[in-house]
Design a protein around this motif. Sequence first.
Motif, PDB file in Angstrom:
ATOM      1  N   LEU A   1      -1.772 -21.086  -6.265  1.00 30.49           N
ATOM      2  CA  LEU A   1      -3.492 -21.234  -6.790  1.00 30.49           C
ATOM      3  C   LEU A   1      -3.789 -21.223  -8.238  1.00 30.49           C
ATOM      4  O   LEU A   1      -4.548 -21.999  -8.715  1.00 30.49           O
ATOM      5  N   ARG A   2      -2.992 -20.281  -8.794  1.00 28.51           N
ATOM      6  CA  ARG A   2      -3.514 -20.189 -10.459  1.00 28.51           C
ATOM      7  C   ARG A   2      -2.758 -21.529 -11.116  1.00 28.51           C
ATOM      8  O   ARG A   2      -3.492 -22.031 -11.956  1.00 28.51           O
ATOM      9  N   SER A   3      -1.528 -22.216 -10.456  1.00 31.20           N
ATOM     10  CA  SER A   3      -1.152 -23.499 -11.123  1.00 31.20           C
ATOM     11  C   SER A   3      -2.115 -24.621 -10.744  1.00 31.20           C
ATOM     12  O   SER A   3      -2.140 -25.527 -11.544  1.00 31.20           O
ATOM     13  N   LYS A   4      -3.214 -24.219 -10.031  1.00 34.44           N
ATOM     14  CA  LYS A   4      -4.139 -25.210  -9.608  1.00 34.44           C
ATOM     15  C   LYS A   4      -5.478 -24.964 -10.290  1.00 34.44           C
ATOM     16  O   LYS A   4      -6.570 -25.468 -10.179  1.00 34.44           O
ATOM     17  N   ASN A   5      -5.497 -23.904 -11.259  1.00 34.59           N
ATOM     18  CA  ASN A   5      -6.702 -23.233 -11.875  1.00 34.59           C
ATOM     19  C   ASN A   5      -7.563 -22.915 -11.127  1.00 34.59           C
ATOM     20  O   ASN A   5      -8.602 -22.857 -11.344  1.00 34.59           O
ATOM     21  N   ILE A   6      -7.239 -22.096 -10.055  1.00 36.77           N
ATOM     22  CA  ILE A   6      -8.066 -21.650  -8.985  1.00 36.77           C
ATOM     23  C   ILE A   6      -8.179 -19.973  -9.227  1.00 36.77           C
ATOM     24  O   ILE A   6      -7.087 -19.426  -9.279  1.00 36.77           O
ATOM     25  N   PRO A   7      -9.235 -19.488  -9.271  1.00 33.75           N
ATOM     26  CA  PRO A   7      -9.243 -18.028  -9.694  1.00 33.75           C
ATOM     27  C   PRO A   7      -8.766 -17.096  -8.406  1.00 33.75           C
ATOM     28  O   PRO A   7      -9.256 -17.326  -7.351  1.00 33.75           O
ATOM     29  N   VAL A   8      -7.941 -16.195  -8.804  1.00 34.04           N
ATOM     30  CA  VAL A   8      -7.108 -15.347  -7.881  1.00 34.04           C
ATOM     31  C   VAL A   8      -6.734 -14.215  -8.438  1.00 34.04           C
ATOM     32  O   VAL A   8      -6.189 -14.201  -9.540  1.00 34.04           O
ATOM     33  N   ILE A   9      -7.013 -13.042  -7.738  1.00 36.50           N
ATOM     34  CA  ILE A   9      -6.391 -11.933  -8.106  1.00 36.50           C
ATOM     35  C   ILE A   9      -5.419 -11.516  -7.037  1.00 36.50           C
ATOM     36  O   ILE A   9      -5.888 -11.434  -5.624  1.00 36.50           O
ATOM     37  N   ASN A  10      -4.317 -10.833  -7.430  1.00 36.68           N
ATOM     38  CA  ASN A  10      -3.086 -10.457  -6.241  1.00 36.68           C
ATOM     39  C   ASN A  10      -2.899  -9.068  -6.664  1.00 36.68           C
ATOM     40  O   ASN A  10      -2.731  -8.444  -7.593  1.00 36.68           O
ATOM     41  N   PHE A  11      -2.700  -8.146  -5.529  1.00 32.55           N
ATOM     42  CA  PHE A  11      -2.266  -7.130  -5.443  1.00 32.55           C
ATOM     43  C   PHE A  11      -0.781  -7.097  -4.923  1.00 32.55           C
ATOM     44  O   PHE A  11      -0.669  -7.297  -3.611  1.00 32.55           O
ATOM     45  N   THR A  12       0.073  -6.913  -5.587  1.00 33.71           N
ATOM     46  CA  THR A  12       1.586  -6.958  -5.338  1.00 33.71           C
ATOM     47  C   THR A  12       2.208  -5.874  -4.614  1.00 33.71           C
ATOM     48  O   THR A  12       1.955  -4.680  -4.922  1.00 33.71           O
ATOM     49  N   GLN A  13       2.863  -6.073  -3.605  1.00 36.96           N
ATOM     50  CA  GLN A  13       3.615  -4.878  -2.751  1.00 36.96           C
ATOM     51  C   GLN A  13       4.908  -5.581  -2.577  1.00 36.96           C
ATOM     52  O   GLN A  13       5.024  -6.696  -1.964  1.00 36.96           O
ATOM     53  N   PHE A  14       6.099  -4.785  -2.912  1.00 37.41           N
ATOM     54  CA  PHE A  14       7.174  -5.178  -2.431  1.00 37.41           C
ATOM     55  C   PHE A  14       7.354  -5.064  -0.939  1.00 37.41           C
ATOM     56  O   PHE A  14       6.815  -4.358  -0.365  1.00 37.41           O
ATOM     57  N   GLU A  15       8.332  -5.632  -0.387  1.00 37.89           N
ATOM     58  CA  GLU A  15       8.510  -5.743   1.142  1.00 37.89           C
ATOM     59  C   GLU A  15       8.516  -4.577   1.866  1.00 37.89           C
ATOM     60  O   GLU A  15       7.771  -4.639   2.911  1.00 37.89           O
ATOM     61  N   ASP A  16       9.330  -3.490   1.541  1.00 42.86           N
ATOM     62  CA  ASP A  16       9.518  -2.513   2.375  1.00 42.86           C
ATOM     63  C   ASP A  16       8.140  -1.630   2.244  1.00 42.86           C
ATOM     64  O   ASP A  16       7.803  -0.738   3.252  1.00 42.86           O
ATOM     65  N   LEU A  17       7.329  -1.851   1.448  1.00 42.56           N
ATOM     66  CA  LEU A  17       6.138  -1.109   1.221  1.00 42.56           C
ATOM     67  C   LEU A  17       5.168  -1.512   1.941  1.00 42.56           C
ATOM     68  O   LEU A  17       4.077  -0.983   2.314  1.00 42.56           O
ATOM     69  N   ASN A  18       5.185  -2.891   2.371  1.00 41.49           N
ATOM     70  CA  ASN A  18       4.191  -3.736   3.039  1.00 41.49           C
ATOM     71  C   ASN A  18       4.226  -3.437   4.404  1.00 41.49           C
ATOM     72  O   ASN A  18       4.390  -4.486   5.237  1.00 41.49           O
ATOM     73  N   SER A  19       4.260  -2.131   4.774  1.00 44.10           N
ATOM     74  CA  SER A  19       3.932  -1.924   6.356  1.00 44.10           C
ATOM     75  C   SER A  19       2.642  -1.703   6.635  1.00 44.10           C
ATOM     76  O   SER A  19       1.620  -1.695   5.851  1.00 44.10           O
ATOM     77  N   LEU A  20       2.331  -1.856   8.060  1.00 38.49           N
ATOM     78  CA  LEU A  20       1.153  -2.119   8.399  1.00 38.49           C
ATOM     79  C   LEU A  20       0.447  -0.638   8.483  1.00 38.49           C
ATOM     80  O   LEU A  20      -0.663  -0.591   8.108  1.00 38.49           O
ATOM     81  N   GLY A  21       1.261   0.423   8.533  1.00 44.07           N
ATOM     82  CA  GLY A  21       0.544   1.797   8.592  1.00 44.07           C
ATOM     83  C   GLY A  21       0.197   2.239   7.259  1.00 44.07           C
ATOM     84  O   GLY A  21      -0.817   2.770   7.128  1.00 44.07           O
ATOM     85  N   SER A  22       1.120   1.793   6.457  1.00 45.71           N
ATOM     86  CA  SER A  22       0.800   2.329   4.724  1.00 45.71           C
ATOM     87  C   SER A  22      -0.442   1.491   4.649  1.00 45.71           C
ATOM     88  O   SER A  22      -1.395   1.935   3.845  1.00 45.71           O
TER      89      SER A  22
END
Length: 398
Positions: free
Chosen positions: A139-160
């Motif tokens: 999206l940023r490459s298309k100049n579209i405004p975006v904010i991203n909150f990064t999580q690495f894969e193991d942290l990205n669990s549903l319970g967390s």
Amino acid sequence: MIEFYEHKSRLAPRFFYRNFIELVSKSDLSHDEIVNIFEKEVNNKSTKDYFGFTWNLPDYFINHFDESIVKSFNEILKKKAEKTPRILKNCIYPFVSDEFSINSDFYKNILSDRKLLLSENEKFFTIGSCFANNFALFLRSKNIPVINFTQFEDLNSLGSNYILFNYLIKDKKNLAENLKSDYDRLFPEENETSREKAANHKVNQILDIRKAISLADNVIFTLGNIVDFYYPDNSLIPKFLLLRDANANETRKIIAKKLNSLNSNIRLSTYSECQNYLIKIISSIRHINKNCKILLSVSPVPIKSTIGMINELNFSALEIDCVSKSTLRSLLHEVLLNISITDKDIYYLPAFEIVKWIAPNTNTKAFGEEDASSEHVSNILINSICDYIYSSYIKKNT
């Protein structure tokens, strides 16, 4: 080696494209003759045996014919495909492996229309791993405004993420108290000042996420896995407070030791637990922003490690990942089936299906093409998925 398919007849409809190349390769035919034969052959294929065709030109045709012939072939197939209503195409699993391709036209042809309309003028917030991060870059490459909150894969669990989103709807005072209590319970060996400083840092981070969601027109949330940390009473441990870096293999033993000292464990969340988590995550997003569109997806990236996890069946990490992804995709179907009745602005984006079901039927290496990592979806595939969503659902500025 046993030849399991040696008795399969080349007369079967799915051999159409291979048989055509064999046919024209045996003769010295002109451009027009090749195109005319192809058009005649295609238009003759009208029996029920060809009902499962998508009429998408196989990628390998590019290596056999010049650009002008390929263009003519595509025009012929496009007309043929238009005779089959899209709703019927969506009800049939694509029959011919040769037709599979990682381009937007093929995706649009076989995936259902999301009835989704986005705009380049809208603000996006993405959270999760894999697709959420990559789509933010796109999206940023298309100049579209975006904010991203990064999580690495193991942290990205549903319970967390459930705990995180539950914290997002608390006022600042309660949020600070909850986090301070979490740090006190999890890190009693650290001094008071250190715990308080860590809690305050996390408060500010969570407030930033809440603000970004409140201002977003579109919230993209990618579900990663269902491997979570639990106290003895089966209440969730804030995983995002323990996993502080992406090197899960190196830190997992330390975390397992920490959980053991708390009489706690690592396990797969149950289906009912996950269902509850997802429903409440969606409710939290709606609590913060009543008008945004919510776009959900499943990350195809595997979990990094199952070290220290309760595993009564002694399944391998690969098998555990399959159980995890299957649960996520299944519960998304169940939750969306019900929640979309009352919330018309919630959608599913099939990035997971493209990686797991479409790419393996092509010559594309789904993972690790650039860096030999089984955890990184190949660049060409990521771009094709992003381009499909962008070209299909985002209205361009005029």
